[in-house]
Design a protein around this motif. Structure first.
Motif, PDB file in Angstrom:
ATOM      1  N   ASP A   1     -10.506  -4.109   7.788  1.00 57.25           N
ATOM      2  CA  ASP A   1      -9.080  -3.787   7.822  1.00 57.25           C
ATOM      3  C   ASP A   1      -8.350  -4.492   8.958  1.00 57.25           C
ATOM      4  N   ALA A   2      -8.943  -4.515  10.140  1.00 58.41           N
ATOM      5  CA  ALA A   2      -8.301  -5.175  11.283  1.00 58.41           C
ATOM      6  C   ALA A   2      -8.200  -6.686  11.051  1.00 58.41           C
ATOM      7  N   GLY A   3      -9.203  -7.277  10.421  1.00 56.65           N
ATOM      8  CA  GLY A   3      -9.159  -8.697  10.097  1.00 56.65           C
ATOM      9  C   GLY A   3      -8.051  -9.015   9.109  1.00 56.65           C
ATOM     10  N   GLU A   4      -7.881  -8.141   8.111  1.00 48.76           N
ATOM     11  CA  GLU A   4      -6.783  -8.317   7.158  1.00 48.76           C
ATOM     12  C   GLU A   4      -5.446  -8.211   7.867  1.00 48.76           C
ATOM     13  N   PHE A   5      -5.335  -7.268   8.788  1.00 49.92           N
ATOM     14  CA  PHE A   5      -4.099  -7.125   9.549  1.00 49.92           C
ATOM     15  C   PHE A   5      -3.818  -8.392  10.357  1.00 49.92           C
ATOM     16  N   ALA A   6      -4.853  -8.931  10.985  1.00 48.69           N
ATOM     17  CA  ALA A   6      -4.679 -10.145  11.790  1.00 48.69           C
ATOM     18  C   ALA A   6      -4.185 -11.307  10.936  1.00 48.69           C
ATOM     19  N   ILE A   7      -4.721 -11.444   9.750  1.00 50.31           N
ATOM     20  CA  ILE A   7      -4.283 -12.516   8.848  1.00 50.31           C
ATOM     21  C   ILE A   7      -2.828 -12.306   8.443  1.00 50.31           C
ATOM     22  N   ARG A   8      -2.500 -11.093   8.001  1.00 48.06           N
ATOM     23  CA  ARG A   8      -1.118 -10.826   7.572  1.00 48.06           C
ATOM     24  C   ARG A   8      -0.136 -11.062   8.717  1.00 48.06           C
ATOM     25  N   GLU A   9      -0.480 -10.605   9.906  1.00 49.15           N
ATOM     26  CA  GLU A   9       0.423 -10.772  11.046  1.00 49.15           C
ATOM     27  C   GLU A   9       0.572 -12.234  11.431  1.00 49.15           C
ATOM     28  N   SER A  10      -0.500 -12.996  11.390  1.00 50.69           N
ATOM     29  CA  SER A  10      -0.411 -14.413  11.752  1.00 50.69           C
ATOM     30  C   SER A  10       0.375 -15.199  10.700  1.00 50.69           C
ATOM     31  N   GLN A  11       0.335 -14.763   9.448  1.00 49.87           N
ATOM     32  CA  GLN A  11       1.097 -15.441   8.407  1.00 49.87           C
ATOM     33  C   GLN A  11       2.577 -15.068   8.457  1.00 49.87           C
ATOM     34  N   ARG A  12       2.867 -13.824   8.801  1.00 45.35           N
ATOM     35  CA  ARG A  12       4.264 -13.366   8.872  1.00 45.35           C
ATOM     36  C   ARG A  12       4.956 -13.786  10.152  1.00 45.35           C
ATOM     37  N   ASN A  13       4.251 -13.709  11.262  1.00 49.12           N
ATOM     38  CA  ASN A  13       4.853 -13.947  12.563  1.00 49.12           C
ATOM     39  C   ASN A  13       4.671 -15.418  12.951  1.00 49.12           C
ATOM     40  N   GLN A  14       5.682 -16.215  12.688  1.00 50.00           N
ATOM     41  CA  GLN A  14       5.603 -17.648  12.955  1.00 50.00           C
ATOM     42  C   GLN A  14       5.549 -17.966  14.449  1.00 50.00           C
ATOM     43  N   ASP A  15       5.939 -17.012  15.289  1.00 49.99           N
ATOM     44  CA  ASP A  15       5.894 -17.233  16.737  1.00 49.99           C
ATOM     45  C   ASP A  15       4.462 -17.335  17.260  1.00 49.99           C
ATOM     46  N   LEU A  16       3.504 -16.756  16.540  1.00 52.78           N
ATOM     47  CA  LEU A  16       2.112 -16.805  16.988  1.00 52.78           C
ATOM     48  C   LEU A  16       1.538 -18.214  16.909  1.00 52.78           C
ATOM     49  N   LYS A  17       2.000 -19.005  15.981  1.00 45.76           N
ATOM     50  CA  LYS A  17       1.541 -20.393  15.805  1.00 45.76           C
ATOM     51  C   LYS A  17       0.051 -20.487  15.485  1.00 45.76           C
ATOM     52  N   TYR A  18      -0.460 -19.488  14.745  1.00 52.86           N
ATOM     53  CA  TYR A  18      -1.853 -19.516  14.301  1.00 52.86           C
ATOM     54  C   TYR A  18      -1.899 -19.909  12.831  1.00 52.86           C
ATOM     55  N   HIS A  19      -2.894 -20.691  12.501  1.00 47.72           N
ATOM     56  CA  HIS A  19      -3.150 -21.046  11.106  1.00 47.72           C
ATOM     57  C   HIS A  19      -4.578 -20.592  10.780  1.00 47.72           C
ATOM     58  N   PRO A  20      -4.730 -19.380  10.224  1.00 45.91           N
ATOM     59  CA  PRO A  20      -6.077 -18.902   9.893  1.00 45.91           C
ATOM     60  C   PRO A  20      -6.730 -19.784   8.839  1.00 45.91           C
ATOM     61  N   VAL A  21      -7.937 -20.214   9.128  1.00 46.52           N
ATOM     62  CA  VAL A  21      -8.690 -21.070   8.215  1.00 46.52           C
ATOM     63  C   VAL A  21      -9.600 -20.227   7.335  1.00 46.52           C
ATOM     64  N   GLY A  22     -10.124 -19.147   7.894  1.00 44.37           N
ATOM     65  CA  GLY A  22     -11.021 -18.284   7.142  1.00 44.37           C
ATOM     66  C   GLY A  22     -11.539 -17.155   8.011  1.00 44.37           C
ATOM     67  N   TYR A  23     -12.294 -16.292   7.371  1.00 42.47           N
ATOM     68  CA  TYR A  23     -12.925 -15.167   8.047  1.00 42.47           C
ATOM     69  C   TYR A  23     -14.361 -15.508   8.408  1.00 42.47           C
ATOM     70  N   LEU A  24     -14.839 -14.885   9.457  1.00 42.05           N
ATOM     71  CA  LEU A  24     -16.256 -14.885   9.793  1.00 42.05           C
ATOM     72  C   LEU A  24     -16.719 -13.436   9.693  1.00 42.05           C
TER      73      LEU A  24
END
Length: 157
Positions: A61-84
């Motif tokens: 659940d926390a990993g899903e949250f991290a992905i959603r937040e990084s995709q929504r919040n453009q200020d973070l400047k993260y591009h998730p490539v995948g999960y481990l």
């Protein structure tokens, strides 16, 4: 359109005309909905050039949250490539369009292959295990940063 076909007499018009019209209408509605997703996927890489490619460690659940937040919040400047994740049942699956690539035993190889710049640990289970120490060691060797997702309620008033 089928109801209209039976109720209203359409002299001079073929019933198939209305059937084909209904099919075309459904197709156009589906295509318009799909176009939003396609547009999002084509526009995002243009902005994504400045973003930092990362892995999210923990496909819960926390990993899903991290992905959603990084995709929504453009200020973070993260591009998730995948999960481990070390759970063999999750490896190979896709969550929010991103694959679960592997666990600690493939981390060094995955870092080289995907050229990520960082790892976000999104599971409290990982933090309190040897996996965290191994992750820190491998990432330190490769020269990439490791961050921890912290979700907590803080007393405000």
């Amino acid at each position: 359109s089928i109801l209209v076909w039976f109720i209203v007499p359409f002299e001079g018009y073929s019933g198939w005309l209305f059937f084909v019209y209904a099919l075309l209408l459904i197709f156009v509605m589906i295509a318009s909905r799909f176009s939003f997703r396609l547009l999002d996927q084509t526009v995002r890489p243009i902005h994504g050039e400045k973003e930092t490619p990362i892995f999210i460690y923990g496909a819960g659940d926390a990993g899903e949250f991290a992905i959603r937040e990084s995709q929504r919040n453009q200020d973070l400047k993260y591009h998730p490539v995948g999960y481990l994740d070390d759970d063999p049942l999750k490896i190979g699956r896709s969550i929010h369009g991103l694959p679960v690539l592997g666990g600690i035993n493939k981390l060094a190889e995955l870092i080289d292959r995907h050229r990520v710049m960082g790892v976000i640990i999104a599971s409290s289970k990982i933090e309190q295990s040897d996996v965290c120490k191994k992750t820190l060691a491998i990432c330190g060797e490769k020269g990439i940063w490791v961050r921890r997702l912290q979700l907590e309620f803080v007393e405000f008033y």
